[in-house]
Design a protein around this motif. Structure first.
Motif, PDB file in Angstrom:
ATOM      1  N   LEU A 118       0.836  -1.209   0.000  1.00 21.52           N
ATOM      2  CA  LEU A 118       0.000   0.000   0.000  1.00 21.52           C
ATOM      3  C   LEU A 118       0.869   1.256   0.000  1.00 21.52           C
ATOM      4  O   LEU A 118       0.603   2.209  -0.738  1.00 21.52           O
ATOM      5  N   LEU A 119       1.929   1.256   0.811  1.00 24.73           N
ATOM      6  CA  LEU A 119       2.836   2.400   0.859  1.00 24.73           C
ATOM      7  C   LEU A 119       3.518   2.618  -0.490  1.00 24.73           C
ATOM      8  O   LEU A 119       3.678   3.755  -0.937  1.00 24.73           O
ATOM      9  N   ILE A 120       3.920   1.526  -1.141  1.00 28.12           N
ATOM     10  CA  ILE A 120       4.570   1.617  -2.449  1.00 28.12           C
ATOM     11  C   ILE A 120       3.626   2.234  -3.470  1.00 28.12           C
ATOM     12  O   ILE A 120       4.017   3.106  -4.258  1.00 28.12           O
ATOM     13  N   LEU A 121       2.367   1.803  -3.463  1.00 30.29           N
ATOM     14  CA  LEU A 121       1.394   2.318  -4.413  1.00 30.29           C
ATOM     15  C   LEU A 121       1.102   3.800  -4.160  1.00 30.29           C
ATOM     16  O   LEU A 121       1.033   4.596  -5.104  1.00 30.29           O
ATOM     17  N   LEU A 122       0.935   4.180  -2.890  1.00 32.54           N
ATOM     18  CA  LEU A 122       0.650   5.575  -2.548  1.00 32.54           C
ATOM     19  C   LEU A 122       1.828   6.474  -2.913  1.00 32.54           C
ATOM     20  O   LEU A 122       1.648   7.590  -3.428  1.00 32.54           O
ATOM     21  N   LEU A 123       3.042   5.993  -2.658  1.00 30.59           N
ATOM     22  CA  LEU A 123       4.220   6.792  -2.987  1.00 30.59           C
ATOM     23  C   LEU A 123       4.341   6.982  -4.493  1.00 30.59           C
ATOM     24  O   LEU A 123       4.642   8.082  -4.969  1.00 30.59           O
ATOM     25  N   ASN A 124       4.093   5.934  -5.264  1.00 29.60           N
ATOM     26  CA  ASN A 124       4.173   6.043  -6.718  1.00 29.60           C
ATOM     27  C   ASN A 124       3.112   7.005  -7.249  1.00 29.60           C
ATOM     28  O   ASN A 124       3.367   7.740  -8.210  1.00 29.60           O
ATOM     29  N   LEU A 125       1.941   6.999  -6.633  1.00 31.67           N
ATOM     30  CA  LEU A 125       0.889   7.938  -7.025  1.00 31.67           C
ATOM     31  C   LEU A 125       1.337   9.377  -6.775  1.00 31.67           C
ATOM     32  O   LEU A 125       1.211  10.253  -7.638  1.00 31.67           O
ATOM     33  N   ALA A 126       1.887   9.637  -5.573  1.00 29.68           N
ATOM     34  CA  ALA A 126       2.309  10.987  -5.200  1.00 29.68           C
ATOM     35  C   ALA A 126       3.518  11.444  -6.012  1.00 29.68           C
ATOM     36  O   ALA A 126       3.556  12.581  -6.512  1.00 29.68           O
ATOM     37  N   GLU A 177       8.121 -12.138  -7.247  1.00 30.55           N
ATOM     38  CA  GLU A 177       7.271 -11.164  -6.558  1.00 30.55           C
ATOM     39  C   GLU A 177       7.455  -9.755  -7.134  1.00 30.55           C
ATOM     40  O   GLU A 177       6.502  -8.971  -7.194  1.00 30.55           O
ATOM     41  N   LEU A 178       8.668  -9.450  -7.554  1.00 30.67           N
ATOM     42  CA  LEU A 178       8.938  -8.139  -8.144  1.00 30.67           C
ATOM     43  C   LEU A 178       8.112  -7.930  -9.405  1.00 30.67           C
ATOM     44  O   LEU A 178       7.526  -6.861  -9.606  1.00 30.67           O
ATOM     45  N   PHE A 179       8.028  -8.941 -10.244  1.00 27.14           N
ATOM     46  CA  PHE A 179       7.300  -8.818 -11.505  1.00 27.14           C
ATOM     47  C   PHE A 179       5.788  -8.786 -11.276  1.00 27.14           C
ATOM     48  O   PHE A 179       5.053  -8.171 -12.045  1.00 27.14           O
ATOM     49  N   LEU A 193       4.985  -5.233 -10.313  1.00 29.58           N
ATOM     50  CA  LEU A 193       5.270  -4.252 -11.349  1.00 29.58           C
ATOM     51  C   LEU A 193       4.000  -3.606 -11.919  1.00 29.58           C
ATOM     52  O   LEU A 193       3.938  -2.382 -12.084  1.00 29.58           O
ATOM     53  N   VAL A 194       2.976  -4.410 -12.212  1.00 29.31           N
ATOM     54  CA  VAL A 194       1.765  -3.886 -12.859  1.00 29.31           C
ATOM     55  C   VAL A 194       1.030  -2.874 -11.983  1.00 29.31           C
ATOM     56  O   VAL A 194       0.738  -1.750 -12.434  1.00 29.31           O
ATOM     57  N   PRO A 195       0.689  -3.199 -10.719  1.00 33.04           N
ATOM     58  CA  PRO A 195      -0.002  -2.190  -9.899  1.00 33.04           C
ATOM     59  C   PRO A 195       0.855  -0.952  -9.623  1.00 33.04           C
ATOM     60  O   PRO A 195       0.325   0.165  -9.542  1.00 33.04           O
ATOM     61  N   VAL A 196       2.161  -1.124  -9.493  1.00 41.29           N
ATOM     62  CA  VAL A 196       3.048   0.020  -9.266  1.00 41.29           C
ATOM     63  C   VAL A 196       3.016   0.964 -10.462  1.00 41.29           C
ATOM     64  O   VAL A 196       2.884   2.185 -10.312  1.00 41.29           O
ATOM     65  N   LEU A 197       3.128   0.410 -11.670  1.00 37.52           N
ATOM     66  CA  LEU A 197       3.124   1.239 -12.869  1.00 37.52           C
ATOM     67  C   LEU A 197       1.768   1.904 -13.077  1.00 37.52           C
ATOM     68  O   LEU A 197       1.693   3.044 -13.551  1.00 37.52           O
TER      69      LEU A 197
END
Length: 251
Positions: free
Chosen positions: A4-12, A202-204, A207-211
């Motif tokens: 969740l933190l990774i996704l929020l940070l990528n959004l910001a 796990e990294l791959f 990748l999709v939700p992060v991007l």
């Protein structure tokens, strides 16, 4: 929670990149410093995001008339070569040395923008006719910035945008050009670091939700960038560049 933190940070971070071109360097800092992620995996995720932000941001800025294609293309050709070298340099030169080089250049660029007098926004040499000498200069600039950014983990705009502003390009145009340029830094860098992380399933999957999160942020930021005055944007980038560099160099 980490996801969740990774996704929020990528959004910001994506929104900040869309608005000003800078902030991408926060991703590898967060991955390695806060989550303790290995360097290769951190850079694989970061440069994959930078590829998305470069494409989405450049398209939006081009539609708004804030992207000088010819000088950006010449510089990006150099950046492509530089980024290929930068991935290899990352394995040879200590990361902390590359970080020092990067932020010294960012500090000097930002300070130069703040201290520069006269020659209003967009009236400097960067906006003039693209001669053979300028082509060579932009190509060399691309090689140097591509190498430093790919090796250090910076997305590109944090270094390229203040340099282009210093050369005389309008602030919004400099953001558009730096985002376009970042595509050609991110492409070989993401490929190289993803290849080195090929064994991490796990990294791959991540990748999709992060991007997707990063792309949403970039799209929102770039669509609202035109609301920021050119001179204000230039000052924001200059002050931000100096502050970022000082923090990274001395804290």
């Amino acid at each position: 929670m980490n996801i969740l933190l990774i996704l929020l940070l990528n959004l910001a971070v994506g929104a900040c990149i869309g608005l000003t071109g800078i902030a991408g360097f926060l991703l590898p800092m967060f991955y390695t410093g806060f989550l303790g992620m290995p360097a290769a995996e951190s850079l694989a995720l970061s440069f994959s995001a930078f590829l998305i932000s470069g494409i989405l941001g450049a398209v939006t800025y081009y539609k708004e008339g804030n992207l000088e294609i010819r000088p950006a293309a010449v510089m990006s050709a150099g950046s492509l070569l530089g980024a290929l070298a930068g991935v290899k340099v990352n394995l040879l030169i200590p990361e902390d040395v590359m970080q020092i080089i990067l932020y010294l250049v960012v500090l000097i660029s930002g300070a130069s923008i703040l201290l520069r007098k006269g020659g209003g926004v967009g009236s400097g040499s960067g906006a003039e006719k693209l001669t053979g000498g300028r082509k060579a200069a932009y190509f060399l600039l691309g090689i140097v910035t591509g190498t430093v950014c790919a090796a250090s983990g910076a997305g590109g705009p944090v270094l390229v945008m203040p340099l282009l502003t210093l050369l005389g390009f309008p602030a919004h145009t400099a953001v558009g050009m730096s985002l376009f340029n970042s595509i050609f830094i991110a492409l070989p860098a993401a490929g190289g670091y993803l290849w080195n992380s090929a064994g991490n399933r796990e990294l791959f999957l991540l990748l999709v939700p992060v991007l997707a999160a990063h792309g949403i942020g970039v799209a929102a930021g770039s669509r609202n960038a035109k609301r920021i005055d050119q001179n204000l944007l230039k000052r924001i980038v200059a002050v931000g560049s100096v502050a970022i560099a000082l923090v990274k160099l001395f804290l």
